[in-house]
Design a protein around this motif. Structure first.
Motif, mmCIF file in Angstrom:
data_model
loop_
_atom_site.group_PDB
_atom_site.id
_atom_site.type_symbol
_atom_site.label_atom_id
_atom_site.label_comp_id
_atom_site.label_asym_id
_atom_site.label_seq_id
_atom_site.Cartn_x
_atom_site.Cartn_y
_atom_site.Cartn_z
ATOM 1 N N PHE A 20 -7.476 1.973 1.824
ATOM 2 C CA PHE A 20 -7.126 3.002 0.839
ATOM 3 C C PHE A 20 -5.709 3.469 1.153
ATOM 4 O O PHE A 20 -4.860 2.669 1.496
ATOM 5 N N TYR A 21 -5.443 4.748 1.061
ATOM 6 C CA TYR A 21 -4.107 5.258 1.367
ATOM 7 C C TYR A 21 -4.201 6.691 1.896
ATOM 8 O O TYR A 21 -5.247 7.349 1.793
ATOM 9 N N GLY A 22 -3.110 7.156 2.470
ATOM 10 C CA GLY A 22 -3.028 8.535 2.915
ATOM 11 C C GLY A 22 -2.160 9.327 1.956
ATOM 12 O O GLY A 22 -1.370 8.749 1.210
ATOM 13 N N TRP A 23 -2.268 10.648 1.986
ATOM 14 C CA TRP A 23 -1.524 11.463 1.025
ATOM 15 C C TRP A 23 -1.140 12.819 1.601
ATOM 16 O O TRP A 23 -1.770 13.334 2.524
ATOM 17 N N VAL A 24 -0.084 13.373 1.031
ATOM 18 C CA VAL A 24 0.309 14.765 1.266
ATOM 19 C C VAL A 24 0.725 15.304 -0.092
ATOM 20 O O VAL A 24 1.604 14.742 -0.738
ATOM 21 N N PHE A 25 0.087 16.378 -0.550
ATOM 22 C CA PHE A 25 0.477 16.960 -1.832
ATOM 23 C C PHE A 25 0.272 18.476 -1.802
ATOM 24 O O PHE A 25 -0.556 18.997 -1.057
ATOM 25 N N PRO A 26 1.067 19.196 -2.599
ATOM 26 C CA PRO A 26 1.005 20.664 -2.598
ATOM 27 C C PRO A 26 -0.213 21.201 -3.340
ATOM 28 O O PRO A 26 -0.640 20.634 -4.348
ATOM 29 N N LYS A 27 -0.762 22.302 -2.825
ATOM 30 C CA LYS A 27 -1.872 23.005 -3.480
ATOM 31 C C LYS A 27 -1.606 24.504 -3.361
ATOM 32 O O LYS A 27 -1.852 25.099 -2.319
ATOM 33 N N SER A 28 -1.052 25.074 -4.423
ATOM 34 C CA SER A 28 -0.755 26.507 -4.442
ATOM 35 C C SER A 28 0.184 26.875 -3.293
ATOM 36 O O SER A 28 1.360 26.529 -3.311
ATOM 37 N N ASP A 29 -0.325 27.534 -2.245
ATOM 38 C CA ASP A 29 0.522 28.008 -1.156
ATOM 39 C C ASP A 29 0.379 27.183 0.120
ATOM 40 O O ASP A 29 0.766 27.614 1.203
ATOM 41 N N HIS A 30 -0.204 25.972 0.018
ATOM 42 C CA HIS A 30 -0.351 25.107 1.196
ATOM 43 C C HIS A 30 -0.331 23.652 0.742
ATOM 44 O O HIS A 30 -0.226 23.369 -0.449
ATOM 45 N N VAL A 31 -0.393 22.749 1.699
ATOM 46 C CA VAL A 31 -0.414 21.322 1.362
ATOM 47 C C VAL A 31 -1.711 20.692 1.871
ATOM 48 O O VAL A 31 -2.282 21.135 2.866
ATOM 49 N N LYS A 52 -1.333 12.396 9.940
ATOM 50 C CA LYS A 52 -0.669 13.578 10.507
ATOM 51 C C LYS A 52 0.598 13.177 11.247
ATOM 52 O O LYS A 52 1.628 13.863 11.163
ATOM 53 N N PHE A 53 0.528 12.068 11.978
ATOM 54 C CA PHE A 53 1.702 11.599 12.720
ATOM 55 C C PHE A 53 2.813 11.190 11.761
ATOM 56 O O PHE A 53 3.983 11.498 11.983
ATOM 57 N N ARG A 54 2.452 10.493 10.684
ATOM 58 C CA ARG A 54 3.461 10.056 9.705
ATOM 59 C C ARG A 54 4.163 11.241 9.046
ATOM 60 O O ARG A 54 5.366 11.213 8.803
ATOM 61 N N ALA A 55 3.381 12.268 8.723
ATOM 62 C CA ALA A 55 3.947 13.415 8.007
ATOM 63 C C ALA A 55 4.461 14.509 8.948
ATOM 64 O O ALA A 55 5.006 15.515 8.485
ATOM 65 N N LYS A 56 4.307 14.319 10.245
ATOM 66 C CA LYS A 56 4.614 15.356 11.236
ATOM 67 C C LYS A 56 5.996 15.986 11.080
ATOM 68 O O LYS A 56 6.124 17.221 11.134
ATOM 69 N N PRO A 57 7.080 15.203 10.871
ATOM 70 C CA PRO A 57 8.397 15.840 10.761
ATOM 71 C C PRO A 57 8.505 16.847 9.608
ATOM 72 O O PRO A 57 9.319 17.761 9.666
ATOM 73 N N LYS A 58 7.665 16.689 8.583
ATOM 74 C CA LYS A 58 7.750 17.560 7.409
ATOM 75 C C LYS A 58 6.745 18.704 7.435
ATOM 76 O O LYS A 58 6.893 19.683 6.713
ATOM 77 N N ILE A 59 5.693 18.581 8.261
ATOM 78 C CA ILE A 59 4.684 19.634 8.302
ATOM 79 C C ILE A 59 4.625 20.317 9.662
ATOM 80 O O ILE A 59 3.806 21.213 9.880
ATOM 81 N N ASP A 60 5.473 19.893 10.579
ATOM 82 C CA ASP A 60 5.475 20.455 11.932
ATOM 83 C C ASP A 60 5.694 21.957 11.890
ATOM 84 O O ASP A 60 6.563 22.449 11.164
ATOM 85 N N GLY A 61 4.905 22.677 12.657
ATOM 86 C CA GLY A 61 5.016 24.132 12.684
ATOM 87 C C GLY A 61 4.072 24.817 11.722
ATOM 88 O O GLY A 61 3.922 26.046 11.752
ATOM 89 N N GLY A 62 3.417 24.047 10.878
ATOM 90 C CA GLY A 62 2.487 24.629 9.923
ATOM 91 C C GLY A 62 1.170 25.012 10.577
ATOM 92 O O GLY A 62 0.827 24.536 11.666
ATOM 93 N N GLU A 63 0.411 25.857 9.897
ATOM 94 C CA GLU A 63 -0.872 26.323 10.415
ATOM 95 C C GLU A 63 -2.004 25.501 9.810
ATOM 96 O O GLU A 63 -2.042 25.247 8.605
ATOM 97 N N LEU A 64 -2.936 25.053 10.656
ATOM 98 C CA LEU A 64 -4.104 24.319 10.181
ATOM 99 C C LEU A 64 -5.101 25.312 9.587
ATOM 100 O O LEU A 64 -5.614 26.195 10.286
ATOM 101 N N ILE A 65 -5.370 25.193 8.304
ATOM 102 C CA ILE A 65 -6.250 26.140 7.616
ATOM 103 C C ILE A 65 -7.699 25.674 7.628
ATOM 104 O O ILE A 65 -8.616 26.427 7.946
ATOM 105 N N LYS A 66 -7.918 24.418 7.284
ATOM 106 C CA LYS A 66 -9.292 23.917 7.168
ATOM 107 C C LYS A 66 -9.312 22.401 7.320
ATOM 108 O O LYS A 66 -8.405 21.714 6.869
ATOM 109 N N VAL A 67 -10.385 21.895 7.933
ATOM 110 C CA VAL A 67 -10.610 20.455 8.035
ATOM 111 C C VAL A 67 -11.919 20.141 7.308
ATOM 112 O O VAL A 67 -12.951 20.765 7.590
ATOM 113 N N GLU A 68 -11.881 19.221 6.374
ATOM 114 C CA GLU A 68 -13.083 18.889 5.628
ATOM 115 C C GLU A 68 -13.070 17.409 5.254
ATOM 116 O O GLU A 68 -12.019 16.769 5.244
ATOM 117 N N ALA A 69 -14.239 16.889 4.947
ATOM 118 C CA ALA A 69 -14.370 15.491 4.526
ATOM 119 C C ALA A 69 -15.490 15.386 3.501
ATOM 120 O O ALA A 69 -16.479 16.128 3.569
#
Length: 225
Positions: A20-31, A52-69
């Motif tokens: 499949f593929y991985g993604w990063v996209f905006p949702k209101s006030d978080h990604v 997470k490693f691929r997107a790390k330079p762009k999301i580094d310093g952000g707060e983890l809000i929720k983990v779900e699957a």
């Protein structure tokens, strides 16, 4: 968040998903940062770390809000009508391969089923049965969307099977005609009707890209040796 205010990203590679593929996209006030897989569910945490490693330079310093699957039902169920019960949306397995699109098909199948019940019941004046649902709902649904689901399943098998084939897909997507056909097909949720000669050319380009990427992969392996 600022980087993704007007941007969504798609990541391909064995490190983020084998099919499949991985993604990063905006949702209101978080990604939302995520990935998906059908064949290697036990390794999903490995792929989560990969995206997470691929997107790390762009999301580094952000707060983890929720983990779900959640399970993604990419396979239309073999039995979607039984008796006076009909399945629609995710319950019926109406999520396309390649893109993971399901919201439109959930709404559309619900509407088509509702309209089928109205027709079969003659406006609520008679009780419907399984044959009514098969004829008025399932036959119409399959006639309209079955080819789309089958084609996207074929694309996933061909282009999502390895990093080599993913490279070929990325190369092909640089073609303007491919972009137009893809956009129209995604917009209208049906396979777009193109020019037969250009379709033939697109098929030849696909074969050429697949062959070229396999050759390059072998050459890279030789260089490593």
């Amino acid at each position: 968040m600022r980087h993704y205010e007007n941007l969504a990203e798609m990541y391909l590679g064995q490190d983020v998903s084998p099919d499949f593929y991985g993604w990063v996209f905006p949702k209101s006030d978080h990604v939302a940062v995520g990935t998906g897989t059908i064949h290697s569910k036990s390794d999903i945490k490995v792929y989560q770390q990969g995206i997470k490693f691929r997107a790390k330079p762009k999301i580094d310093g952000g707060e983890l809000i929720k983990v779900e699957a959640h399970p993604i039902p990419e396979h239309p169920r073999p039995v979607r009508v039984r008796g006076r019960v009909a399945l629609v949306g995710d319950a019926a397995g109406y999520v396309t391969k390649c893109s993971g699109e399901g919201i439109y098909f959930a709404a559309k199948s619900g509407r088509m089923c509702g309209e089928a019940i109205v027709r079969a019941s003659e406006g609520g004046t008679r009780m419907i049965n399984e044959q009514d649902l098969m004829r008025e709902y399932l036959k119409r649904w399959d006639g309209e969307y079955r080819s789309t689901f089958k084609f996207l399943e074929l694309l996933q098998r061909v282009f999502y099977s390895s990093d080599v084939t993913r490279e070929a897909m990325v190369e092909i997507c640089g073609d303007e005609y491919v972009q137009r056909m893809t956009f129209e097909s995604y917009l209208y949720k049906k396979m777009a009707r193109g020019n037969p000669f250009e379709d033939l050319g697109m098929g030849m380009k696909c074969l050429g890209s697949l062959a070229r990427c396999h050759i390059l992969a072998r050459e890279m392996e030789l260089l490593r040796i």
